[in-house]
Write a protein that holds these residues in place. Structure first.
Motif, PDB file in Angstrom:
ATOM      1  N   ALA A 111       0.924  -1.121  -0.001  1.00 17.70           N
ATOM      2  CA  ALA A 111       0.096   0.090   0.117  1.00 17.70           C
ATOM      3  C   ALA A 111       0.975   1.029  -0.110  1.00 17.70           C
ATOM      4  O   ALA A 111       0.371   2.221  -0.802  1.00 17.70           O
ATOM      5  N   GLU A 112       1.937   1.025   0.695  1.00 16.23           N
ATOM      6  CA  GLU A 112       2.784   2.224   0.808  1.00 16.23           C
ATOM      7  C   GLU A 112       3.386   2.538  -0.593  1.00 16.23           C
ATOM      8  O   GLU A 112       3.561   3.832  -1.015  1.00 16.23           O
ATOM      9  N   LEU A 113       3.974   1.528  -1.288  1.00 12.61           N
ATOM     10  CA  LEU A 113       4.571   1.710  -2.642  1.00 12.61           C
ATOM     11  C   LEU A 113       3.415   2.264  -3.623  1.00 12.61           C
ATOM     12  O   LEU A 113       3.681   3.087  -4.468  1.00 12.61           O
ATOM     13  N   ALA A 114       2.172   1.972  -3.352  1.00 13.95           N
ATOM     14  CA  ALA A 114       0.835   2.158  -4.390  1.00 13.95           C
ATOM     15  C   ALA A 114       0.797   3.712  -4.151  1.00 13.95           C
ATOM     16  O   ALA A 114       0.540   4.329  -5.059  1.00 13.95           O
ATOM     17  N   GLN A 115       0.803   4.107  -2.802  1.00  9.94           N
ATOM     18  CA  GLN A 115       0.535   5.485  -2.459  1.00  9.94           C
ATOM     19  C   GLN A 115       1.614   6.301  -3.111  1.00  9.94           C
ATOM     20  O   GLN A 115       1.428   7.596  -3.479  1.00  9.94           O
ATOM     21  N   LEU A 116       2.770   5.859  -3.097  1.00 14.12           N
ATOM     22  CA  LEU A 116       3.805   6.678  -3.649  1.00 14.12           C
ATOM     23  C   LEU A 116       3.767   6.772  -5.104  1.00 14.12           C
ATOM     24  O   LEU A 116       4.111   7.948  -5.603  1.00 14.12           O
ATOM     25  N   TYR A 117       3.291   5.924  -5.835  1.00 10.47           N
ATOM     26  CA  TYR A 117       2.981   6.128  -7.419  1.00 10.47           C
ATOM     27  C   TYR A 117       1.788   7.073  -7.292  1.00 10.47           C
ATOM     28  O   TYR A 117       1.697   8.005  -8.422  1.00 10.47           O
ATOM     29  N   VAL A 118       0.789   7.016  -6.632  1.00 11.31           N
ATOM     30  CA  VAL A 118      -0.409   7.899  -6.670  1.00 11.31           C
ATOM     31  C   VAL A 118       0.016   9.201  -6.583  1.00 11.31           C
ATOM     32  O   VAL A 118      -0.425  10.306  -7.254  1.00 11.31           O
ATOM     33  N   SER A 119       0.988   9.506  -5.624  1.00 10.07           N
ATOM     34  CA  SER A 119       1.410  10.943  -5.292  1.00 10.07           C
ATOM     35  C   SER A 119       2.103  11.524  -6.461  1.00 10.07           C
ATOM     36  O   SER A 119       2.456  12.716  -6.531  1.00 10.07           O
ATOM     37  N   ARG A 120       2.705  10.484  -7.487  1.00 13.75           N
ATOM     38  CA  ARG A 120       3.412  10.895  -8.486  1.00 13.75           C
ATOM     39  C   ARG A 120       2.269  11.068  -9.939  1.00 13.75           C
ATOM     40  O   ARG A 120       2.858  11.303 -10.983  1.00 13.75           O
ATOM     41  N   GLY A 121       1.330  10.929  -9.623  1.00 17.50           N
ATOM     42  CA  GLY A 121       0.132  11.122 -10.761  1.00 17.50           C
ATOM     43  C   GLY A 121      -0.639   9.973 -11.375  1.00 17.50           C
ATOM     44  O   GLY A 121      -1.123  10.377 -12.207  1.00 17.50           O
ATOM     45  N   VAL A 122      -0.058   8.891 -10.735  1.00 18.64           N
ATOM     46  CA  VAL A 122      -0.722   7.581 -11.156  1.00 18.64           C
ATOM     47  C   VAL A 122      -2.075   7.338 -10.821  1.00 18.64           C
ATOM     48  O   VAL A 122      -2.319   7.555  -9.685  1.00 18.64           O
ATOM     49  N   ASP A 123      -2.993   6.740 -11.594  1.00 17.31           N
ATOM     50  CA  ASP A 123      -4.446   6.401 -11.385  1.00 17.31           C
ATOM     51  C   ASP A 123      -4.282   5.629 -10.075  1.00 17.31           C
ATOM     52  O   ASP A 123      -3.473   4.529 -10.385  1.00 17.31           O
ATOM     53  N   PRO A 124      -5.046   5.550  -9.046  1.00 12.34           N
ATOM     54  CA  PRO A 124      -4.774   4.771  -7.815  1.00 12.34           C
ATOM     55  C   PRO A 124      -5.051   3.311  -8.156  1.00 12.34           C
ATOM     56  O   PRO A 124      -4.485   2.184  -7.629  1.00 12.34           O
ATOM     57  N   ASP A 125      -6.197   2.976  -9.023  1.00 18.96           N
ATOM     58  CA  ASP A 125      -6.011   1.464  -9.380  1.00 18.96           C
ATOM     59  C   ASP A 125      -4.930   0.776 -10.095  1.00 18.96           C
ATOM     60  O   ASP A 125      -4.543  -0.273  -9.825  1.00 18.96           O
ATOM     61  N   LEU A 126      -4.384   1.780 -11.124  1.00 16.66           N
ATOM     62  CA  LEU A 126      -3.070   1.155 -11.670  1.00 16.66           C
ATOM     63  C   LEU A 126      -2.145   1.299 -10.902  1.00 16.66           C
ATOM     64  O   LEU A 126      -1.236   0.564 -10.917  1.00 16.66           O
ATOM     65  N   ALA A 127      -1.878   2.193 -10.035  1.00 15.85           N
ATOM     66  CA  ALA A 127      -0.801   2.268  -9.090  1.00 15.85           C
ATOM     67  C   ALA A 127      -0.834   1.219  -8.084  1.00 15.85           C
ATOM     68  O   ALA A 127       0.295   0.627  -7.878  1.00 15.85           O
ATOM     69  N   HIS A 128      -2.092   0.756  -7.832  1.00 17.93           N
ATOM     70  CA  HIS A 128      -2.061  -0.501  -6.803  1.00 17.93           C
ATOM     71  C   HIS A 128      -1.750  -1.945  -7.681  1.00 17.93           C
ATOM     72  O   HIS A 128      -0.891  -2.835  -7.070  1.00 17.93           O
ATOM     73  N   GLU A 129      -2.002  -2.127  -8.991  1.00 21.47           N
ATOM     74  CA  GLU A 129      -1.736  -2.984  -9.562  1.00 21.47           C
ATOM     75  C   GLU A 129      -0.391  -2.903  -9.998  1.00 21.47           C
ATOM     76  O   GLU A 129       0.430  -4.038  -9.867  1.00 21.47           O
TER      77      GLU A 129
END
Length: 245
Positions: A111-129
């Motif tokens: 979840a921490e890694l996914a949130q990092l990608y979200v903070s960089r502008g990646v869509d949440p679902d895509l970031a989690h995947e």
């Protein structure tokens, strides 16, 4: 040697060689090598000019230069080894702490890694995947977390031995330069001064090869700094030499 880029097959993306157009800035040899050569040249030349300023004999100048070369090279090597080894051990400890956290709390780290990608502008679902796929391999997950959270590459840590040997050899080479004319029979400071000046300029110009500065600017800057150090020690030697001995 130029990299060969193969044409992609239908439906595939072209493979681009990683960092093919960038200089290697992570190696453990460049900084100690450059610093060692410059430090050896400046410190030994300044040391010798101080002794010359004190009206010492040529034999004393040679002995001083040899002692400065040996002591400085050993000191630089020991210092670089200790510094790089300590840094490496600290980084390895942080990597092991991250490894332990990944094994204890994999879902939280994902979840921490996914949130990092979200903070960089990646869509949440895509970031989690993306985070889920990258975390499937534990070693790959560790490498990614180390890069993203610590800013380091676990597979590219500097070597203490490489840093120490580079520093030792380059310091000795730099320190030998102003001493060489005396070893070949020179009886005045002038040949050593000319050779040291050429070496200082050359060192600065070489540094410019791995920076954004022009070669002549870096060369002149190093020449001025080294010349100033030698001038100060010569003046001190002249002022103190007559009152010692």
């Amino acid at each position: 040697m130029s990299a060969i880029i193969l044409e992609p097959e239908a439906g595939q993306h072209p493979r681009i060689p990683a960092a093919d157009h960038h200089r290697d800035v992570n190696g453990g040899w460049l900084r100690p090598a450059v610093f060692g050569a410059v430090d050896g040249l400046v410190s030994n030349f300044a040391l010798m000019t101080g002794v010359v300023g004190g009206a010492a004999s040529n034999g004393t100048v040679i002995l001083t230069g040899l002692a400065g070369l040996a002591a400085g090279a050993c000191s630089m090597a020991a210092g670089e080894y200790t510094s790089v080894a300590s840094q490496r051990e600290l980084v390895q400890a942080e990597i092991e702490a991250e490894r332990l956290e990944l094994s204890r709390n994999p879902h939280g780290e994902l979840a921490e890694l996914a949130q990092l990608y979200v903070s960089r502008g990646v869509d949440p679902d895509l970031a989690h995947e993306v985070a889920r796929q990258l975390s499937a391999n534990p070693e790959q997950a560790l490498e990614i977390h180390a890069r993203e959270e610590l800013g380091i590459d676990p597979n590219d840590l500097p070597s203490p031995l490489v840093a120490a040997v580079s520093s030792f050899l380059c310091f000795a080479l730099g320190a030998l330069l102003p001493l060489l004319p005396y070893l070949l029979g020179a009886t005045t400071l002038l040949p050593a001064m000319l050779l040291a000046a050429a070496g200082l300029f050359a060192c600065g110009a070489v540094v410019a090869r791995v920076t954004a500065r022009t070669w002549w600017f870096s060369g002149l800057r190093q020449l001025v700094l080294g010349g100033a150090a030698a001038g100060v020690t010569y003046l001190l030697g002249s002022l103190i030499g007559g009152h010692v001995g």
